[in-house]
Design a protein around this motif. Structure first.
Motif, PDB file in Angstrom:
ATOM      1  N   LEU A   1     -12.403  -3.256   5.526  1.00 40.37           N
ATOM      2  CA  LEU A   1     -11.913  -3.995   4.358  1.00 40.37           C
ATOM      3  C   LEU A   1     -10.512  -3.472   4.035  1.00 40.37           C
ATOM      4  O   LEU A   1     -10.341  -2.321   3.639  1.00 40.37           O
ATOM      5  N   ASP A   2      -9.524  -4.351   4.255  1.00 39.91           N
ATOM      6  CA  ASP A   2      -8.113  -3.963   4.174  1.00 39.91           C
ATOM      7  C   ASP A   2      -7.585  -4.061   2.748  1.00 39.91           C
ATOM      8  O   ASP A   2      -8.139  -4.803   1.939  1.00 39.91           O
ATOM      9  N   ASP A   3      -6.511  -3.344   2.475  1.00 40.99           N
ATOM     10  CA  ASP A   3      -5.809  -3.421   1.174  1.00 40.99           C
ATOM     11  C   ASP A   3      -6.778  -3.286   0.013  1.00 40.99           C
ATOM     12  O   ASP A   3      -6.648  -3.970  -1.004  1.00 40.99           O
ATOM     13  N   PHE A   4      -7.739  -2.391   0.145  1.00 45.68           N
ATOM     14  CA  PHE A   4      -8.784  -2.299  -0.872  1.00 45.68           C
ATOM     15  C   PHE A   4      -8.186  -1.852  -2.216  1.00 45.68           C
ATOM     16  O   PHE A   4      -7.346  -0.977  -2.282  1.00 45.68           O
TER      17      PHE A   4
ATOM     18  N   ALA B   1      -6.613   5.951   4.537  1.00 44.13           N
ATOM     19  CA  ALA B   1      -5.497   5.725   3.612  1.00 44.13           C
ATOM     20  C   ALA B   1      -4.315   5.258   4.432  1.00 44.13           C
ATOM     21  O   ALA B   1      -3.958   5.881   5.430  1.00 44.13           O
ATOM     22  N   GLU B   2      -3.714   4.148   4.022  1.00 42.71           N
ATOM     23  CA  GLU B   2      -2.583   3.634   4.805  1.00 42.71           C
ATOM     24  C   GLU B   2      -1.284   3.828   4.041  1.00 42.71           C
ATOM     25  O   GLU B   2      -1.275   4.077   2.841  1.00 42.71           O
ATOM     26  N   GLY B   3      -0.179   3.778   4.772  1.00 42.89           N
ATOM     27  CA  GLY B   3       1.135   3.923   4.132  1.00 42.89           C
ATOM     28  C   GLY B   3       1.446   5.355   3.735  1.00 42.89           C
ATOM     29  O   GLY B   3       2.173   5.591   2.771  1.00 42.89           O
TER      30      GLY B   3
HETATM   31 CA    CA Z   1      -3.441  -2.900   4.668  1.00 43.35          CA
END
Ligand code: CA
Ligand code: C2E
Ligand code: CA
Length: 628
Positions: A521-524, A578-580
Motif C-alpha cells: 500500500l503506497d503513499d500511506f 519508509a520512502e523518500g
Molecule cells: Ca510512494
C-alpha cells in the motif's frame, strides 16, 4: 360575456333611434309625457347603459363576475321588454291607421333586432321576445281588424323561426365557448407542467440549489454579459475533502444530510454576493461579480464548510477546498473558465487542502504544459520512448538491498525528459495508461531476468488499471506467459487508487495475490487511511509516504504519524517501508521507531538496469552469487 358586450352598444343605439322615430310620428297626436318624457327617461338610461357596455367590452372579468353580470342582464331585458310593451300599447290608441301601423312595425322590427343582438344570451333573448310578443300580439288580435290580425300572424311566424335559429346558434356558441375554456385549461396545465419540468431540470433535488446544468448556463450568460459590458466576474469550484470517507463510513443518509447542511452553509456564506450550485457528488460551484478580495471570499466559504457538522448525534468534520478563476484573457469562454477553476481547485486540494486558490499565470503555464504532455502522449512511440529505472530498498539492519521499485521514465523527442508525476497523471486521464502499463510490465519482466532471483521488484499500478477487468486480465496473462516467478513481483497501489472502486480493486489485488505476488500500500497516510479497509486487503507491505519522512525531523505530528503507521504494520504483521529518506537524521529517527526498510536518495537514486546491477553487486554480493 365578451361576445355579448360587443353587441350591446349597437342594440341601445338602434333602440334610441327607433324610439325617437316613433315619438316623432306621434308627437302631434299623443300626450307629451308619452312622446317626450318617457322616451327622454329611456334615452338617459340607455345612454348610461351604452357607455357602461362600451367600456366593459375591453374589461377583464373573472368567470364569476361575468356570470353575475349576465344574470342581471337577463333581468334588465325583462324590464326593458316590459317598458317597450307598455309604452307601445299606450301609444297605440293615438293617431290614425298609419301611426298604428308604425307602432306595430316598430314593435316587430325592434323585437327582431333585440333578439339578434341578445343571441349570445338565450335567456335574455327569449324573456324579452315573449314579454313583448304575447301582450302585443294579443292586443293586435283583439282589435278585431283583419290587417292587424294578419300582421300579428306574420310577426309570430317570423319570431318563432328567428327564436328557433337563435336557440340553435346559442347551442353551437356555448359548445364553442366551453371547448375554448377546456382548451385554455389544458394549455394552462401544460404550461404548469412544463414550468415544473423546467424547474426540476435546473434544480438539484437533494439540496434545492441550482444544478450543474443551470450552473453552466449561468456561467454562459455571465460570459455573454461580460462580452458586452466588459464587467468582470469570477467562478469558483468547491470540493469537500474526505466526503467519500464519511459516506462509506456512516452511510448515504448521513452523507446526504451533510450535503444538505453544506449547501445551506454555502448559500448563507455567499448571500447577496454570488450564485451557488451543486454540480454533483460533493462538488459545488459559484458565480460572483466580486472581483476584489476573491481570495478572502473563497476562504470564508471554506471556513464555513469546515465547522463541525452535527448529524444524528454524530459530529463529523470535513474540510472544503475552493478553486477560483476570473473571466479574462485566458479564461474567456465558459468551458475554459471552468477548466481554469478546476485546475485551481485541484491545486488547492493537493497542495493546500481546505483553502481557496486563485488560478494564476503560473497555473496557466502548468496547464499548457499538461496539454502538451497529453498531446505528446497520444503521439508517442511508447515502446521506444519509455523505460524503467529502479530504486533499491534497503534493510538497514543487514545493510542489504531487499527489493527494487520500478519507476517509469519517458524521454520524448519534442518535450525531452518528462517526470512520471506528469505523464502518468496524463496517461491516467485516458485509456493510454493501459498501453503504458502493458509496455512497462513487459519491460520489467525482461529486465528481471538480469536481477538476482531473491530480489523482489515492485511495480506501480494505477487506479484505472485496478478498475479495469480487461487490463487486469492482460496483466495476469503477461505475467503467466513470462518466465518470471510471480512470487518475485510486488504491486504497489495507492489508497486513492483503491477508493475509485474498492470492490473491483479488492478483486484485482486478490487475483495478483493468488498468483503469489506481493501487494504494497503506497503513499500511506495521504489518502483516507481508514483502518476499516486495510485488513480487508491481501497486503504484505505498507509504504509510509515521503511527505511524513521529509518532515520527520521538525514536525511532531509527522513523527507521531510515522510511529502510528509502524505500530499498525507490526500489529497487522505487515512490512513497513519508509520512502523518500534523504538524510542521516531521518534514518536515525526511523530506526529509533523500528522502521528498518528504507528507500530514498540517501541510499540510492532510481537508475537504469545497468547501474542498479552494479549497485547490487557492490552491496549484495551474496545475492548476485546466489543468482548465479
Ligand atoms: Ca510512494
Ligand atoms: P511513488 O510510487 O511514490 O514513487 C516514489 C517516488 O519518489 C519516485 O518519483 C522516486 O524517484 C521518488 N523518490 C525516491 N526517493 C526519494 C527521495 O529521497 N527524495 C525525493 N524527493 N523523492 C524520492 P518518480 O520516479 O518521479 O515517480 C513519481 C510517481 O509517479 C510515483 O510515486 C508513482 O506514483 C508514479 N509512477 C512512477 N512510475 C510509475 C509506473 O510505472 N506506473 C504507475 N502507475 N505510476 C508510476
Ligand atoms: Ca510507488
Amino acid at each position: 360575456m365578451r361576445a355579448f358586450s360587443k353587441q350591446m352598444p349597437l342594440l341601445y343605439f338602434i333602440l334610441l333611434f327607433n324610439i325617437g322615430f316613433v315619438s316623432m310620428t306621434h308627437f302631434a297626436v299623443a300626450p307629451t309625457w308619452l312622446t317626450l318624457s318617457l322616451p327622454g327617461i329611456f334615452a338617459i338610461f340607455a345612454i348610461s347603459r351604452l357607455t357602461i357596455w362600451w367600456r366593459t367590452q375591453f374589461a377583464n372579468f373573472t368567470p364569476e363576475q361575468s356570470a353575475k353580470r349576465l344574470k342581471s342582464t337577463i333581468l334588465f331585458s325583462g324590464i326593458f321588454g316590459l317598458f317597450l310593451t307598455v309604452w307601445s300599447l299606450m301609444l297605440f290608441p293615438y293617431g290614425g291607421a298609419f301611426e298604428k301601423a308604425h307602432v306595430a312595425f316598430f314593435m316587430a322590427i325592434t323585437t327582431m333586432v333585440c333578439v339578434v343582438c341578445l343571441m349570445h344570451l338565450r335567456g335574455a333573448a327569449f324573456l324579452l321576445a315573449i314579454q313583448i310578443i304575447l301582450p302585443v300580439s294579443t292586443y293586435l288580435f283583439v282589435q278585431d281588424q283583419a290587417v292587424l290580425t294578419a300582421l300579428a300572424g306574420n310577426w309570430i311566424v317570423v319570431m318563432g323561426a328567428l327564436l328557433y335559429m337563435v336557440s340553435g346558434h346559442y347551442d353551437d356558441f356555448s359548445t364553442m365557448v366551453s371547448q375554448r375554456v377546456d382548451l385554455e385549461n389544458i394549455n394552462r396545465e401544460t404550461k404548469r407542467l412544463s414550468d415544473e419540468n423546467m424547474k426540476l431540470a435546473n434544480i438539484d433535488s437533494l439540496t434545492n440549489l441550482p444544478n450543474r446544468r443551470s450552473f453552466f448556463s449561468t456561467v454562459e450568460s455571465f460570459v455573454d454579459r461580460s462580452e458586452h459590458t466588459k464587467m468582470g466576474f469570477a467562478i469558483g469550484l468547491i470540493d469537500l475533502d474526505g466526503f467519500k470517507a464519511i459516506n462509506d463510513l456512516y452511510g448515504h443518509s448521513v452523507g446526504d444530510q451533510l450535503l444538505i447542511e453544506a449547501a445551506r452553509r454555502l448559500s448563507e456564506a455567499i448571500k447577496g454576493k454570488a450564485i451557488a450550485a451543486r454540480l454533483g457528488g460533493d462538488e459545488f460551484g459559484l458565480v460572483t461579480s466580486l472581483t476584489d478580495d476573491c481570495a478572502v471570499f473563497g476562504l470564508s466559504i471554506c471556513e464555513a464548510l469546515r465547522m463541525p457538522y452535527h448529524i444524528n448525534e454524530l459530529t463529523v468534520e470535513i474540510s472544503a477546498s475552493c478553486g477560483l478563476a476570473f473571466y479574462g484573457q485566458n479564461c474567456s469562454t465558459a468551458p475554459a473558465l471552468i477548466d481554469c477553476a478546476d485546475y485551481a481547485l485541484y491545486q488547492a486540494k493537493f497542495h493546500s487542502t481546505g483553502n481557496a486558490m486563485i488560478f494564476t499565470e503560473s497555473h496557466r503555464q502548468e496547464m499548457q504544459l499538461s496539454h502538451r504532455v497529453d498531446q505528446a502522449l497520444r503521439l508517442a512511440d511508447i515502446k521506444n520512448e519509455m523505460t524503467l529505472h529502479y530504486q533499491p530498498i534497503y534493510d538497514i539492519s543487514t545493510g542489504e538491498i531487499i527489493s527494487l521499485e520500478a519507476l517509469a521514465r519517458w524521454n520524448n523527442a519534442t518535450l525531452g525528459q518528462i517526470p512520471p508525476s506528469q505523464f502518468i497523471t496524463a496517461a491516467e486521464r485516458s485509456p493510454i495508461i493501459e498501453k503504458v502499463t502493458q509496455v512497462l510490465l513487459e519491460r520489467l519482466l525482461t529486465d528481471m531476468k538480469r536481477f538476482p532471483e531473491n530480489l523482489r521488484v515492485a511495480f506501480n499500478l494505477s487506479s484505472r488499471i485496478l478498475a479495469s477487468p480487461k487490463a487486469m486480465l492482460q496483466i495476469l496473462s503477461t505475467i503467466q506467459k513470462s518466465d518470471i516467478d510471480p512470487r518475485r513481483l510486488e504491486f504497489e497501489v495507492t489508497e486513492t487508487a483503491l477508493l475509485v472502486d474498492f470492490d473491483m480493486a479488492l478483486r484485482a489485488l486478490g487475483l495478483l495475490s493468488n498468483l503469489g505476488a506481493h501487494i504494497a500500500l503506497d503513499d500511506f497516510g495521504t489518502g483516507y487511511s481508514s483502518l476499516s479497509y486495510v485488513h480487508q486487503l491481501p497486503l504484505d507491505k505498507i509504504k509510509i509516504d515521503r511527505r511524513f519522512v521529509m518532515n520527520a525531523q521538525s514536525d511532531i505530528k509527522a513523527q507521531n504519524i510515522i510511529k502510528t503507521i509502524v505500530g499498525l504494520s507490526n500489529d497487522l504483521n505487515l512490512k513497513c517501508v519508509a520512502e523518500g529518506v534523504e538524510t542521516a537524521e531521518q534514518v536515525a529517527f526511523l530506526e529509533s521507531v523500528g522502521c528498518h526498510l528504507l528507500q530514498g536518495y540517501f541510499y540510492a537514486r532510481p537508475g537504469p538496469t545497468e547501474s542498479v546491477l552494479r549497485l547490487i553487486e557492490a552491496e549484495n554480493p551474496a545475492a548476485l552469487i546466489a543468482a548465479g
